[in-house]
Design a protein around this motif. Structure first.
Motif, PDB file in Angstrom:
ATOM      1  N   GLY A   1      19.295 114.712  69.852  1.00 50.99           N
ATOM      2  CA  GLY A   1      18.744 114.650  68.566  1.00 50.99           C
ATOM      3  C   GLY A   1      17.322 114.222  68.800  1.00 50.99           C
ATOM      4  O   GLY A   1      16.382 115.206  68.938  1.00 50.99           O
ATOM      5  N   VAL A   2      17.587 113.519  70.149  1.00 50.62           N
ATOM      6  CA  VAL A   2      16.119 112.906  70.479  1.00 50.62           C
ATOM      7  C   VAL A   2      15.023 114.144  71.543  1.00 50.62           C
ATOM      8  O   VAL A   2      14.311 113.889  71.986  1.00 50.62           O
ATOM      9  N   SER A   3      16.652 113.549  73.216  1.00 53.69           N
ATOM     10  CA  SER A   3      16.517 114.886  73.937  1.00 53.69           C
ATOM     11  C   SER A   3      16.349 116.133  73.845  1.00 53.69           C
ATOM     12  O   SER A   3      17.370 116.457  73.330  1.00 53.69           O
ATOM     13  N   PRO A   4      14.951 116.719  73.497  1.00 55.07           N
ATOM     14  CA  PRO A   4      14.883 118.254  73.012  1.00 55.07           C
ATOM     15  C   PRO A   4      15.888 119.188  74.277  1.00 55.07           C
ATOM     16  O   PRO A   4      15.407 118.713  75.676  1.00 55.07           O
ATOM     17  N   PRO A   5      16.684 119.838  73.704  1.00 55.05           N
ATOM     18  CA  PRO A   5      17.581 121.062  74.319  1.00 55.05           C
ATOM     19  C   PRO A   5      16.589 121.747  75.757  1.00 55.05           C
ATOM     20  O   PRO A   5      15.472 122.566  75.207  1.00 55.05           O
TER      21      PRO A   5
ATOM     22  N   MET B   1      34.347 104.787  70.461  1.00 55.44           N
ATOM     23  CA  MET B   1      34.313 106.302  70.556  1.00 55.44           C
ATOM     24  C   MET B   1      33.186 106.399  69.345  1.00 55.44           C
ATOM     25  O   MET B   1      32.754 107.599  69.385  1.00 55.44           O
ATOM     26  N   ALA B   2      33.272 105.769  68.472  1.00 56.19           N
ATOM     27  CA  ALA B   2      32.592 105.982  67.290  1.00 56.19           C
ATOM     28  C   ALA B   2      31.176 106.106  67.458  1.00 56.19           C
ATOM     29  O   ALA B   2      29.795 106.862  67.690  1.00 56.19           O
ATOM     30  N   VAL B   3      30.571 104.491  68.427  1.00 58.03           N
ATOM     31  CA  VAL B   3      29.838 104.137  68.538  1.00 58.03           C
ATOM     32  C   VAL B   3      29.424 105.165  69.812  1.00 58.03           C
ATOM     33  O   VAL B   3      27.781 105.584  69.676  1.00 58.03           O
ATOM     34  N   LEU B   4      29.989 105.510  70.829  1.00 60.49           N
ATOM     35  CA  LEU B   4      29.109 106.059  72.120  1.00 60.49           C
ATOM     36  C   LEU B   4      29.351 107.781  70.579  1.00 60.49           C
ATOM     37  O   LEU B   4      28.393 108.876  71.619  1.00 60.49           O
ATOM     38  N   THR B   5      29.877 108.296  70.121  1.00 60.98           N
ATOM     39  CA  THR B   5      29.764 109.650  69.481  1.00 60.98           C
ATOM     40  C   THR B   5      28.050 109.564  68.818  1.00 60.98           C
ATOM     41  O   THR B   5      28.171 110.612  68.382  1.00 60.98           O
ATOM     42  N   THR B   6      28.108 108.085  67.540  1.00 64.09           N
ATOM     43  CA  THR B   6      27.064 109.049  67.379  1.00 64.09           C
ATOM     44  C   THR B   6      25.471 108.533  68.472  1.00 64.09           C
ATOM     45  O   THR B   6      24.926 108.648  67.771  1.00 64.09           O
ATOM     46  N   ALA B   7      26.244 107.697  69.416  1.00 61.47           N
ATOM     47  CA  ALA B   7      24.955 107.840  70.284  1.00 61.47           C
ATOM     48  C   ALA B   7      24.864 109.189  70.972  1.00 61.47           C
ATOM     49  O   ALA B   7      23.126 108.918  71.766  1.00 61.47           O
TER      50      ALA B   7
END
Length: 727
Positions: A592-596, A580-586
């Motif tokens: 951050g990578v995909s502009p809203p 879950m920590a990895v999923l949250t980080t991802a």
């Protein structure tokens, strides 16, 4: 007094007897601390309040049957995402190969966390606020965060039900209103609507007739009255289903949970009889094994598992809290998890059988249109008749014959081929046009149904299925709000439910203005994903690391009558938190990578266009994430610095004769002294039943010392180990 007690043994010995505090207390009559001179909290005894607490505990609503409960959990976990999200992810991420990471993550993340939520709800018999207040008061914000996320999701999710209601009523006509483009009069000439001609009939009906959508989120355009009425109907349905709690919602589940399976099976049988259905299914399950090594595939599979089971919303805990304490929630978790997976696969088969049929129809249309272009070029001598194979018959042109012609022309006219404007018309290209969400349900699927015999019947069935899928999920989502609030603040159920639905309808008007679809996209993308992953991580930490995995496993052993597999111990303590920590980080990196941004429908171009959110919309977006996460640090700070009581400095359990459980036989000598003399209230060993130290799986369970004279589901349901009055 038992013969083997220390006191009895010492009576027959010549030793000087110094009786321990543990022994003395272990054989005393139960004491009501509020009426005693040892009232450490200094509370006044309120006989009326005490009676009310017991009455509330013993009269807690319960499921009429195990089947009703299972159907409620299935109805909640199986939702619209199984029909329009899972098939898209399956196609996008390697077809049949995607099922492998999904199934692996379902077993190592989904099942353990789903079992955990079922267990804590059933054990503590409270909604999400009460459960996490009890397990770890400083993390009590988990329950409030879950309620807020449920509210945000319920706001836009019911709008989708409103759209389905609109299509449902529009389906009672032949031909279906989205089967052909409308004709408009331009003076004395009747012409096809330009926007429809440049897109398609189903696309036009969705964007113009249904949503009457504006060109951007900044153009409000006022309320769409048709969608406003449909939203009112949707909230009325939810309110009626929820007004009596599980007594009303449980009965609704018999239909809303089972009917979608009937429709899916009917669609599968009908779909398999359609021309081209096998092409769609073969395309779907042809594995692209290289995709299994892509981290993005695993991230999307984990996210889908997470949301498919409804983890973190509080609905799972709410439903489970109405169960018997000896209910086998491990079996329930396994059953519901794999029924959810089976439903996703079934829906995928249905979707791609129908889309395979649609792809063949579109491919044939492409062949006809391009064959007419070739005939025109032949008649104007742009192309030579020698380029056409002799066996080709333009009056019965097959896709195979066209592809042969296409390759010959492309080879001969290599330098000027682009000027001819011919399309390849490959079936594979049509099948690769992946659609999800509203694009699948309201455009692609509706277009396919226009080619069905008796198309209105299938359209009515399809949208009635979507309404029931949505309603089942909405009942679970609303239970994630109503159950903890009613449990915690003792508000009147009917009044709160009606008030909540009215308030949600008023706030939800933002989604039925002409730009409302863009707000639905915003809420769907950002209001739940990040806050919920944080909530579930904290749930896992609260149980596994603060409350204690060994202690929790021991409680499960006593509650279920058997010890759960050791797999769950390691999953809760190590595997799930790390994953879950990895999923949250991802998820954070992805944000951050995909502009809203969002896909806007531009009327003049009759096409979608990606636009970035304006500044004010970005402020709303960020506020959604912050607001949903705010209870977590806020409650922690308030309780850490004792700005509000966390219940640790008061013995809040009401003791009555015959209901106090004494399990202090394993106190050490130092503990006995500290039991009486401790200066820090929070360090005093609490006599609260579920915070006791356990004797071990081989010893007599304290639960066996209590009796439920009228059965666990009757007035004797509340055992001494149930922390009803602590909350």
């Amino acid at each position: 007094m038992p013969k083997n007690s220390k006191v009895t043994q010492r009576e027959h010995s010549s030793e000087h007897v110094t009786e321990s505090v543990a022994d003395l207390l272990a054989h005393q009559e139960p004491v009501d601390y509020k009426r005693s001179v040892l009232n450490v909290a200094g509370e006044s005894w309120d006989k009326q309040k005490e009676g009310d607490e017991d009455l509330d505990a013993e009269n807690r609503p319960a499921w009429n049957s195990k089947l009703q409960y299972i159907l409620a959990q299935i109805g909640y976990s199986v939702g619209l995402g199984n029909v329009w999200r899972f098939p898209y992810l399956c196609q996008k991420n390697g077809g049949g190969a995607y099922l492998v990471p999904y199934l692996v993550l379902l077993i190592i993340i989904g099942l353990p966390l789903f079992f955990l939520e079922l267990a804590v709800g059933q054990r503590i018999r409270r909604g999400s606020i009460g459960v996490w207040n009890y397990i770890c008061p400083r993390l009590g914000g988990i329950g409030y965060a879950s309620c807020l996320v449920c509210f945000f999701v319920g706001l836009y999710y019911n709008v989708i039900i409103g759209w389905s209601i609109f299509y449902f009523f529009k389906s009672f006509q032949y031909p279906l209103p989205w089967s052909e483009c409308p004709i408009v009069k331009n003076g004395s000439v009747a012409v096809v609507e330009t926007e429809c001609e440049r897109s398609s009939a189903t696309t036009y009906f969705w964007y113009r007739e249904t949503l009457d959508i504006s060109n951007s989120i900044s153009e409000s355009g006022g309320l769409n009255w048709k969608m406003t009425l449909c939203l009112l109907v949707a909230w009325s349905l939810v309110g009626l289903a929820m007004i009596k709690g599980i007594q009303s919602s449980g009965k609704v589940m018999y239909f809303s949970s089972l009917f979608p399976y009937l429709v899916l099976v009917c669609f599968l049988v009908r779909g398999l009889l359609l021309r081209g259905a096998v092409d769609g299914i073969m395309h779907m399950f042809t594995p692209k094994l290289d995709k299994m090594l892509d981290p993005q595939v695993w991230r999307e599979a984990a996210t889908q598992v997470f949301f498919a089971l409804g983890l973190g919303f509080g609905g799972v805990i709410a439903f489970s809290s109405y169960n018997k304490q000896d209910n086998n929630c491990h079996f329930d978790a396994t059953l519901v998890s794999f029924i959810n997976f089976f439903t996703s696969v079934l829906a995928t088969l249905v979707v791609f059988a129908v889309l395979g049929f649609k792809a063949n129809i579109m491919n044939e249309k492409c062949v006809v249109e391009n064959a007419e272009k070739i005939l025109g070029y032949l008649n104007t001598n742009v192309l030579s008749h020698d380029l056409i194979p002799p066996h080709v018959n333009f009056s019965h042109l097959t896709a195979k014959d066209y592809n042969e012609m296409y390759r010959v022309i492309m080879t001969v006219k290599e330098g000027h081929f682009k000027e001819l404007g011919l399309d390849a018309c490959l079936l594979e290209d049509e099948l690769n046009k992946s659609v999800q969400g509203t694009g699948l349900a309201f455009i692609a699927f509706t277009e396919a149904m226009t080619h069905f015999p008796a198309s209105p019947f299938w359209s009515v069935m399809f949208f009635l299925m979507l309404i029931n899928l949505g309603l089942g999920s909405m009942i679970g989502t609303m239970s994630g709000i109503t159950t903890p609030i009613i449990d915690t603040f003792k508000v009147r159920k009917e009044v709160f439910t009606v008030g909540c639905c009215i308030f949600a309808f008023v706030v939800g008007l933002i989604f039925v203005q002409r730009s409302g679809n863009y707000f639905v996209t915003m809420f769907d993308d950002y209001s739940a994903t990040l806050p919920l992953t944080v909530v579930v991580i904290l749930e896992n930490i609260a149980v596994a690391w603060i409350y204690g995995t060994k202690k929790f496993m021991q409680e499960l052993t006593e509650m279920l009558g058997f010890r759960p597999y050791q797999f769950y111990y390691y999953a809760w303590k190590y595997v799930s938190p790390i994953c879950m920590a990895v999923l949250t980080t991802a998820s954070i990196i992805q944000l951050g990578v995909s502009p809203p941004g969002y896909s806007a429908w531009i009327r003049e171009e009759a096409a979608e266009k990606f636009l970035f959110y304006p500044t004010w919309a970005m402020a709303i977006l960020i506020s959604l994430i912050i607001l949903a996460s705010l209870p977590l640090p806020l409650v922690f700070i308030l309780r850490q610095f004792h700005l509000v009581s966390d219940g640790s400095n008061a013995l809040s359990v009401t003791y009555k004769k015959g209901r106090m459980m004494k399990d202090i036989s394993n106190l050490e000598d130092n503990d006995e002294t500290r039991f009486i003399l401790s200066k820090v209230p929070s360090e005093t060993p609490s006599p609260m039943p579920t915070h006791r130290s356990y004797l071990g799986p081989g010893s007599n369970s304290p639960l066996e010392m209590s009796s439920a004279p009228n059965g666990r589901y009757g007035s004797g349901y509340l055992l001494a180990s149930t922390p009803e009055s602590e909350l």
